[in-house]
Structures are given as structure tokens and as C-alpha cells.
Write an enzyme that holds these catalytic residues in place. Structure first.
Site, PDB file in Angstrom:
ATOM      1  N   CYS A 282      37.020  39.549  49.335  1.00  0.00           N
ATOM      2  CA  CYS A 282      37.530  38.970  48.095  1.00  0.00           C
ATOM      3  C   CYS A 282      36.597  39.172  46.909  1.00  0.00           C
ATOM      4  O   CYS A 282      37.046  39.397  45.788  1.00  0.00           O
ATOM      5  CB  CYS A 282      37.821  37.480  48.269  1.00  0.00           C
ATOM      6  SG  CYS A 282      36.458  36.532  48.985  1.00  0.00           S
TER       7      CYS A 282
ATOM      8  N   HIS B  73      37.238  33.856  41.871  1.00  0.00           N
ATOM      9  CA  HIS B  73      35.829  34.222  41.917  1.00  0.00           C
ATOM     10  C   HIS B  73      35.426  34.765  40.543  1.00  0.00           C
ATOM     11  O   HIS B  73      36.014  35.733  40.046  1.00  0.00           O
ATOM     12  CB  HIS B  73      35.591  35.313  42.963  1.00  0.00           C
ATOM     13  CG  HIS B  73      35.715  34.839  44.383  1.00  0.00           C
ATOM     14  ND1 HIS B  73      35.850  33.511  44.718  1.00  0.00           N
ATOM     15  CD2 HIS B  73      35.686  35.522  45.569  1.00  0.00           C
ATOM     16  CE1 HIS B  73      35.914  33.407  46.047  1.00  0.00           C
ATOM     17  NE2 HIS B  73      35.824  34.603  46.575  1.00  0.00           N
TER      18      HIS B  73
END
Lengths: 351, 351, 351, 351
Positions: free
Chosen positions: A145, A238
Site C-alpha cells: 500500500c 497514507h
């Protein structure tokens, strides 16, 4: 057109749930089977799962009886959200039995014959599948990710100017740690300056993704990378500060911003159902991107960039944001499947 | 010994409150006057303040009548927690009237004749006061909260190996933004990748602090610095990832860790009341330092370092944590005053 | 005076850690043995524990070798932080072997011959120990963390006016769930409106604590209670809104506030080392108490009350705050031991 | 059909932004004018606003020039997100000039001739408009965000069994405080047990909403209410614990749950575009509803109920969740407008 039946391996975990949420109403794929550990197998999915998605669990899905993760599944296309403790062997097993496994697990990412794909970045690496030899099936992998955001962001810059060095510091959301994942006592009002294994992934995966397929194998890109990974009390998204040094010097900030905004990949050209209109979005305001505000842009499939400016140590620095469970996991995996279908690669595994 | 009377300028704000909390029971200094804006002046402090500290407000302090920030204060030693909008002029004014002003505001930090002090790092810069000419008084400044942690951490490394490049990414606590400061809608479950003016401070202040005083002026250190500053949902404690490149190469990680653990400064040698036993503490565990757990080490006056390791782009990288309102603000300011007293510098301003 | 040796059962968990932190420098008790599960036994405590307290782990404690939770421990006074899955049998076992076990676990709280003690509230219930028959040792229990705040707060009101009904809604900190405890995905930016078993504890424990010991057994108090328990993203400090209906009507809010502020219990009279000067503190400001700001009052041993006002459905309503791991767990347990020592009850178990 | 032009008063604030977000693509209404304070007037909306919504600001909206909040607006239907400091006078002024003002501000809620509307609960109160005399225009008000959830939840119970007493404790999201609103230092890892004015609103508004319109005026409902209001670190979604006592006793929990699940109001019957399929949704799982997970149900327009069980002090208790800026503010206001249009009330104000 009849929909393609798909099975989800590891369907009760948080990534498994995200697959279910994103596949709801998908024009090409239909959730047909849900497989999980022995603990859940045999139960109705609604009873087996601790549903933590924001949208209600579909009634039809609720009533699917969970199967074990063993060949015998009827769906030939499998999305794997398996834990890395078991994914290695199980995915090999399924591939050997002829299934097309597109996996979110880290285990096979560095197998020389397994493509590691961001559809907008290296769709041509799917050709590696011709070299793959699992006896009928195949394995395609999804990057970590935290890798996906950074690599997508630098892709158009790399095309134009050649990235020589990449320095990344991440501030990663707790959903990246799965469920139950990060204990609240560790993260409420706190920062964890360490995520086991994460920095190694970020320092190696981009080399493969941005590498060249020479007809035989992938030749890693020559980029020097340093990654420092932190966990922050954010649910989704993120955020990463990135610094890059180029081989060829851009004329200025605007040239890079234009490259970001104009970037389109194969999924946009093919108009895939899960492709965002723009894989990269540049935001002008001084305090963007922010995970809580911007990680849902492009339905969570757009990587958002901001604050691009000159850097005293590298050439440029900027901030990258990507939705870690959509673009960084289930969404990217589904987009790989769509790409494989549209390019005619998927058909052979469906019999 | 009679205690030295001190006044606090900007006493009702969050830094002002921290001064009051830290000076409670101080062996040398006694809070004698509290000054604030016209809105608060004339009120009892307990009525004027929205007390947000974790310890109860002292009854005696509660009953002090707040004064305006104008010369006429009896205390000759003033701690300034003034807002930068008014600090510039007001501090000059007080210095001209003979007061010793030690300030947390940014306004005078780069005045060529004003020292910018971290007592453990550049106590010798206090000699600059002899060049200062405010007509009797003086101004000494405290660096920005995010600067102090990084500079203290690299000081022993710089002494031994010469820091050539410093790359810092910060994750800063909300208390650094004062009160009311950062809106909760901006930071609950979110990251702000921008703090106005902060990166500029971090890229310039270390050069002055680590510079050499040549008897006339301070010659800036030659270090290339890049800073990227983020706000995170943490109450106290700025976490920073740092990367450094040295002129001389250390033999390895342990040599640096030893330098950190063995570092002591003037405050430790003089055994100042506010000096932590160790200005730098290295933590071995893989996931340290963390702001909620470790920012109170050494009563908030120790800077905590962890995860020191080699870096693929610089020489080494590590994580630094410092308590932004204690070591990064009021605590460091008080330590400067203690240092000035013990070195005999303070006496002349007290008459 | 030689210190009394104490052992901590379940020493590696979060409550076990809090015992260690609070017993540091205790004038009467000395941590002599640390016991935990087989997984930790044999290791040095510093290697066995994931230390999550805010103060550094003492070097001496770090080097204690962890023992198993079996009789054979030399310390005759044991603080139990055992998980309720094993506490029931183990504590009985230790008591039968002659140990004095003061427990934070729920298992024995409703044994008819086991006192459930808040030292300021029902110290006289310790007389029940004379009825206890474990063959030499004894078990004393500490109430649930959410019970202690509410019961301490209503104690002086109950003495004066007789509490007839108590309605409580809690907003409980994550540290009450232990470690790893509440998953961050469940609580960052969220509320959990359910804590398994908690409401039952809050609706029954106060009846025993506020009951009368008639020389034979405890006669439950006659109070109708309803509790609703919620988990909130707070680290330490359970906040509770309380509504009470009295048998005798107070003349007004001030009479109750005075009762709160003037309340002192046996620990204050005996001047026990862990007793806060005031077990109850009333705060006047409109927005108090707040867990992050006020839960450390009285070193975490004072229960803080605010917003006492009339209620349209009951007689009065107010807000109660107590530090759940100090007053609500380890701190209260230690205070029980201090009380037993000072009242001469402890001696017989120490041989 | 040509769309109805609407203007938004207070368009740059957080409720104003939510109006814009929710009206995007509305089938009946078209944002035509945006009005705000003098500070913003004359600027393009994109330059005047600090956009904090999660979806990108529409390009067309971005380019609208902000007007001042003065009659002269062309749109005859105005949604007011004005601050209560100015809403009272301004709304009266607009109504006198013939505009239809539907307001989120508190100022006119208790005017005897101003309806206070939750479309599913008291649509018949719109008849009160015939008694209103502003000289051509009208004012309709939206209840307070914390009121709407509780009142909607008890509406079907009240219809069947008659609510006699209602006890509510709220845990309210920070978005309810507007922007900048609640300071982060007050709420990160904390609870504020006080929201100025909130409890008074919750204790009075339900009486008007659930009252009877007798052709002349509204006769308040006879319900005894106590409210205690807390702010929690949640972005969106007010969670409330509710306890109710009925005049007629239900046969059990299931009868109430059925009433909740079967509840439909006028908006559902009229199939209004903003009406959720179900205004109330009951969730069976033990730990629901949770604000972060469930507040978006029904696009934020469904009120979610859970944990309905018997209560030792009242008859039943349960948990209510509603999205405070959608159902609790802009969404409910728009639904009122839709209801007025479909019932033919709106037309007369549009000329």
C-alpha cells in the site's frame, strides 16, 4: 454479458471486506464464492464476519456460505486477501490448479516470473505471465500500500526526467495494519515510528515496478531509495513526503505539475470500469493533500499530490496521498483484473 | 537566598501557562508578575486564564492581578511568551528599559547581536550579549520547538564527524500551535502536511545555533538542510525523522549511539536545576521513540533518539523526539535563564 | 523499617505495569517478585514486557527474572493483575496457601466472604475477612474501574441524603481495555457504544460496596441503578455522567458541592502514603472535568466532579472523572494494602 | 422542468459547504447564488472558501462570485447557514422581502409562528405558515443537530405508546461545532463534558416538534426531558444514549424494534429525492451504532438505532446515531424544501 464469477480468499479480514464493498455492483465481476479460514468456513458470511466497512453489508453476500481456501472453488478468478503467513503456499497451490490469482499478499511479489502491477504504471509487465509456469493458472501481485502512492506519483516524472534518487517518509493509516491490527493504546494521540518490514518493501518494490521487461525478465530500475515508515492515528490514507533527484533537470515546478496532471495510463485509455478519470491529481492549495479530506478522490483510486517545490538537498520535494485500502490494496487488485480482462489475458484462465 | 523575581509576558497563552507550571517550586526563580493583553489586564489571573495544563493552577498564582505588557514591571527578568505579532516591538522596548528578556518568540532570533540558545549546544553564544546594545537590558531567544530536538540530537555527531547535510521530516504535536490553535476538524484522524513558516525556521535556525562565535559575530555553520513539516493528532511531542551526511565517516552505528548517550552540556556540568541528567537518551527498542510514551523523559527536557541505522541516500537516519512545550519552549527558556544566572551573566540586569 | 515484600501476579500486562510504576519508591512496599504466564516466566522482566508506561522502566526491575504464577513465591502480599480467565482459580489457590491476595480481577468480587473495597468508602468491610476461610490466606478485591468513580462520588451524598436511584452513562478510556485491547480501527475517530460485561458490573458492584456489614455478611444497599457504557478515544480517565435521586432532599447544589469537597475517608485520617489529600475534588468551571486535563489530579487518586446541577428527571446530575488505571485499578489496590497494613490486618498474613 | 434557483446564506462556513455538497446534482434545486459576510463578498467562491468537504469543489461553483447577505438576491428560496449572531435579523429581513428562508440557525426556532420541522416527524406543522406574517416571505427552521436524532428515533414509539420521559446523554462530533470550532487541544484524546446552550435546546425543541398544531398554534408535547451533552473526538455523527418511559407499556423489545424498522414518514410516501428509503434503521449487532461506521447510512439521512433493551430506571434504553451535518443540518433543511415543493407550499414564494 454474463458476469465473471470471482472468489475472494481471506474474505473476512479487512482487505477481504474491502473487496466485497468495491465489487458491489461491478459491471464485469460477480462475487460468487467467499473463502476464509477453517474457523469461518461453513458459516454464513454475515455470521462469520465482523463487518467494519462504512456501507451496509449486502443481504445477498450476508447469506453466502463461507468456504475453505482450497481448490474446489468454482470461480476461476480469485482475489487474494490472504494473510502472508499462509498466502505463499496457498496461492501457489491455486495457481497450480489452474486458477488466476491476483494477490494483495507480499509473498510472491519478488518471484522473478510474477508481475507486480500498478495498471497505470507497468501494465506491460503482464507479459511476464507468458514466462510463468504454475501449470495452467497464474499469480499476479499487487504492490504494498505504501509503495503504490509514491511510485504512481513519480511515474510521469520518471518518464520525462529519469528519477535517480527517491527519499520517502510515510505517515500511514491504521487500516493498513488490518483488523484488529494496531492496538489503540499504541496510536491514539501517538505516532509509531516503525512498521515491521515496511521500509524494506518500499525500498525494493519500486525497482521492480519501474523496471524494464526485456522479453525474458524484469531488469530492475536503477533508483536509489530510502524509506522511513511511520504509523499515525488516521483511519484511511497514507501520506508520504517525497524527495526526488532527476537525471535530466526539469525547467521548473510547473513542468512537473503538468506532467502529474496530464498523466494517464492504460486503464484510462481502455476506460476500465475501476479506472479513475485521473490517476494523479495535483492540488494547488498550500495545505493539501490531507488524508481525511482527499483520500476519497477518484473513489479512492486517484493518487493526490501537493506542495511540489524545490528542495535544498534533492531536486524537488512534494507530498503524496493515496487511499491505502482502495488504490493501495483491493481497488488496485480489481483494476489489475479489469486490465487483464480487457487485454484478453484473463480469458485463458477462465476456460 | 532570596529568589529572583520573574515576570511572564503573554502569561495567559499556552506557553505562558507552561512557564507558570514549570516555575512552580523553582529553587531560584519566583513568579512575581504576570502580564498579558489589555483584555486580561486588571483581572485576577485565575479569572483571565483558560487553564489547560494538567496540574491544578496554584492558588497563589490564581490571585495575582494580571498587568499590561509595559515597562513598569518590577521583575527585571522576563520570560516572553508573547505572540509574534507584538513580540518584536515589545521585547525591544523592555530591553531598552533595562530588562533581561528571554523570549520564546521568533522575532529577534536572527538579529545579529541576539543569541539563539540551546544551553547544551551553544552556551558560548551568550558572549554575544556583550555586543548587544539595547541600552541596559538584553534579549536572548529560544529556538523554534521543531529546531531544538533535531539540533540537540545532531550536536554530538556534529562535534565528532561534522554534519554536512541534514534532512528532516517532522510530525508535530498540536500544542505547538498554541490555543485555540489547530482546529479539531483539521486534525482529528488527519494530517496537515503544512505548517506556515515552520520549514523556513528549521532550515535556518540550526545554522546559527551550530555556528561559531568569533568574538564579533556568529559565523553560520555550513550545513545543507531540507525540512518538511507536518502536523499530526498528538498532544505533546514533536517526532522527527532525520537523515545526516557527515564529513568524516563514523565507524558505525554504535559510535553514534555512544556519542548520543554520553553527551552532556554546560547545564549538566553546572548542575542547573532544570537540566535533565541526560540531554539525549537513546532507546534501543525497535519502535521508539513515541511522543505519547517518551516525551516526558527527563521531565520533558531530554531529547529522545531511536532507530539509528544506515541510510541508502545519506549516511545515517534516525528518529528524534522532543517535548515541544517543555524542551521546545518554556523549559528551554528557563534553562537559559538558569545558565545565565550561574555564569554570572544575569546579575548585571537585576541591578 | 524493613519494607514488605510484594509480588505482582500478571506483571507483564498493562495493569501489572501500572503496579510497578506506582510502587516505585513506595515507603512500605518493595517489589520483590514478578510473576506472569509460562510464556514470560524465566525471562528477565525487561525482555518479557512490552513496557507502555510513560516513565522509564527501572533498571532494577528490568533485571528481575519473571516467575510463574504458582505458590512458592516468597512474597506473602500479592497484587493480582491476572486476566479473569485464570484469576478465579489462581487467586483461590494462593489464598489457600496463606498468601494475602489483593486483586484487580472481577472473579471473586461477589463471593459473599470477599470484601470489595474502596478505602475511602467502605473500609469497614475489611472486617469480612474474619469470616473468610481460605485456610490461612485471604482475598480482597478492587471494584471495576468504572464503578469506583461513580461510587466514590456519591458516597458523601449517600451518607447525607440517601441515594435512591443512580443513572450512569460512561465514556471510558481505552486503557481500561488492557493491551492490545481495543483495536485502533474500532476507536480512532469513533465511539463504541458497548463494553461487554461492563454495565452489569456497574449495576451490581455499588450495591455491595455501599452495603452494610452486619457482623455476618454484607447487606446490599437498596439503590436502583442503570448503567450505559461507552468506549471513547481517550487514553486514561473514565468520564461519567451521573444522575441521582435522593431519599432526603438537599437544600440545593451548594450543600452537595460542600459534601463533595469536605469528604475525607479512612485513608486520609490514617494519612496513608497513597491517599490523595482529597478523595473528591469539585471543579467550578463550566467545562470540567475533562479526562486529558484532570485525570491526574491527586496523582490519579482523586475523583473529580463537576457540573453539579438540578435535573428534570432525577434530583441532580453531574459529571464524574476518575483515572481508570490508577484510582480505578492499581492505585486503589495498593491503597487497600496500605489500609490493611495500618489497621493491623496485613500482619497476620505476613507471618 | 426548470430547476428552482436557490441561494445559500453563510455559504463559506462548514454548514454552507455541506449545502453545496448535498445540492450537487440535485434534480429540483440549482445553486444560483452564494452569499456570505462582507469579508468574502465580491470574491470568487473558490478563493473565499476554505473548502473542508471530502469531495472536490465543483468547478462551476468555484467561479460563482460571492454576494452579500442582503435582499437583492434573485433566488427566492434561501437556505440559511448563517451564524446565530446575525441570523435572527437577517432572516427576518429576507422573509419580509418575500423570500422563503429555510434556516439551520437557532434564532427563530421558538417563534410561535415558525415551524420547526423534521419532515418525517411533523410535516403537518408546515400549516403554521398560514399564520406567519412576514409580509410575503416565510421562515421555516431546522432543529438542532442533537435534537433531530433523538426525536426521530422516539417518534414511532411516541405514536404507539406515548413517551412520558426522555433522558438523553450525547456524545457529539466536532463538526457540530463548525469551523474552526472546537480547538484540537480541547478534544484530541479528550472529552468536553459541556456544549454551551446545547442541553437547553435538547430539552425544549422536542416539545415543539412533537407538539400538536391545533389550527392556531402548536401545543407543546408533555414530555419530561433531561439532556446531558458531551463533545467527543469524532468527526461526523452524534451518538446518544436514550432512556424512555412510556404511558402505555409495549409488550417487549421486539414491538419497539418493529416500530423503528417500519417507520416511514411523509418524505418516503412522497418519494422525495433526498428522503432515505428508511428514516430509521435498527441494527442488531451488540456494538452498534458507531459514528464512524454507520453515520453515512441512507446517505447520512437515516437515523440509526441499536442496543434497545429494558432499563431498570425507565422502561427502555437504546443508542441513537445521526449524521449531524447531513440529517442534523443541511440534509434535513433540503428535505424540508423538497417537502414544501411537493406539497405545493413553495410555489407561492417563488412568484
Amino acid at each position: 454479458m454474463e458476469k465473471i464469477k470471482v472468489g475472494i480468499l481471506g474474505a473476512t479480514g479487512s482487505v477481504g471486506q474491502k473487496f466485497i464493498e468495491l465489487l458491489s455492483g461491478h459491471p464485469w465481476f460477480e462475487i460468487y464464492e467467499l473463502a476464509a479460514s477453517a474457523k469461518s468456513a461453513g458459516k454464513k458470511y454475515g455470521d462469520a464476519v465482523n463487518w467494519i466497512m462504512n456501507s451496509p453489508l449486502d443481504e445477498k453476500i450476508k447469506n453466502i456460505t463461507v468456504k475453505v481456501c482450497e481448490p474446489g472453488l468454482e470461480s476461476r478468478l480469485l482475489f487474494s486477501a490472504l494473510d502472508s503467513k499462509v498466502a505463499g503456499e496457498l496461492e501457489t497451490y491455486f495457481a497450480q490448479e489452474g486458477y488466476c490469482v491476483i494477490s494483495n499478499a507480499r509473498n510472491h511479489r519478488f518471484d522473478p516470473d510474477v508481475p507486480l502491477i500498478i495498471p497505470e504504471v507497468n501494465s506491460e509487465h503482464l507479459e511476464l505471465l507468458e514466462k510463468q509456469n504454475f501449470g495452467g493458472g497464474c499469480i499476479v501481485t499487487n504492490p504494498n500500500c505504501s509503495t503504490i502512492g509514491a511510485v504512481t506519483a513519480i511515474k510521469p516524472m520518471d518518464d520525462l526526467f529519469g528519477v535517480e534518487e527517491l527519499n520517502v517518509v510515510t505517515m500511514q493509516a491504521v487500516s493498513g495494519g488490518g483488523y484488529p491490527g494496531v492496538p489503540s493504546l499504541d496510536i491514539v494521540g501517538n505516532i509509531l515510528p516503525f512498521i515491521p518490514g515496511e521500509e524494506e518493501k518500499m525500498e525494493t518494490e519500486p525497482l521492480k515496478i519501474l523496471g524494464d521487461f526485456n522479453g525474458e525478465k524484469i531488469i530492475d530500475a536503477k533508483i536509489k531509495i530510502s524509506a522511513q515508515c511511520n504509523r499515525v492515528p488516521v483511519i484511511d490514507g497514507h501520506t508520504e513526503t517525497a524527495q526526488v533527484k532527476f537525471k535530466k533537470k526539469p525547467r521548473g515546478v510547473n513542468e512537473l505539475i503538468d506532467a502529474i496532471n496530464n498523466f494517464r495510463g492504460e486503464p484510462q485509455k481502455l476506460n476500465l470500469p475501476g479506472a479513475p478519470e485521473r490517476p494523479l491529481i495535483y492540488l494547488d492549495q498550500p495545505n493539501a493533500p490531507q488524508p481525511r479530506i482527499h483520500s476519497g478522490y477518484g473513489n479512492g483510486m486517484s493518487v493526490v499530490v501537493g506542495r511540489l517545490r524545490e528542495c535544498g538537498l534533492f531536486d524537488y520535494k512534494f507530498v503524496v496521498l493515496s487511499h491505502n485500502t482502495v488504490r493501495g490494496a483491493a481497488g488496485n487488485t480489481i483494476l489489475i483484473a479489469e486490465l487483464m480482462k480487457e487485454k484478453g489475458i484473463l480469458a485463458k484462465y477462465l476456460k
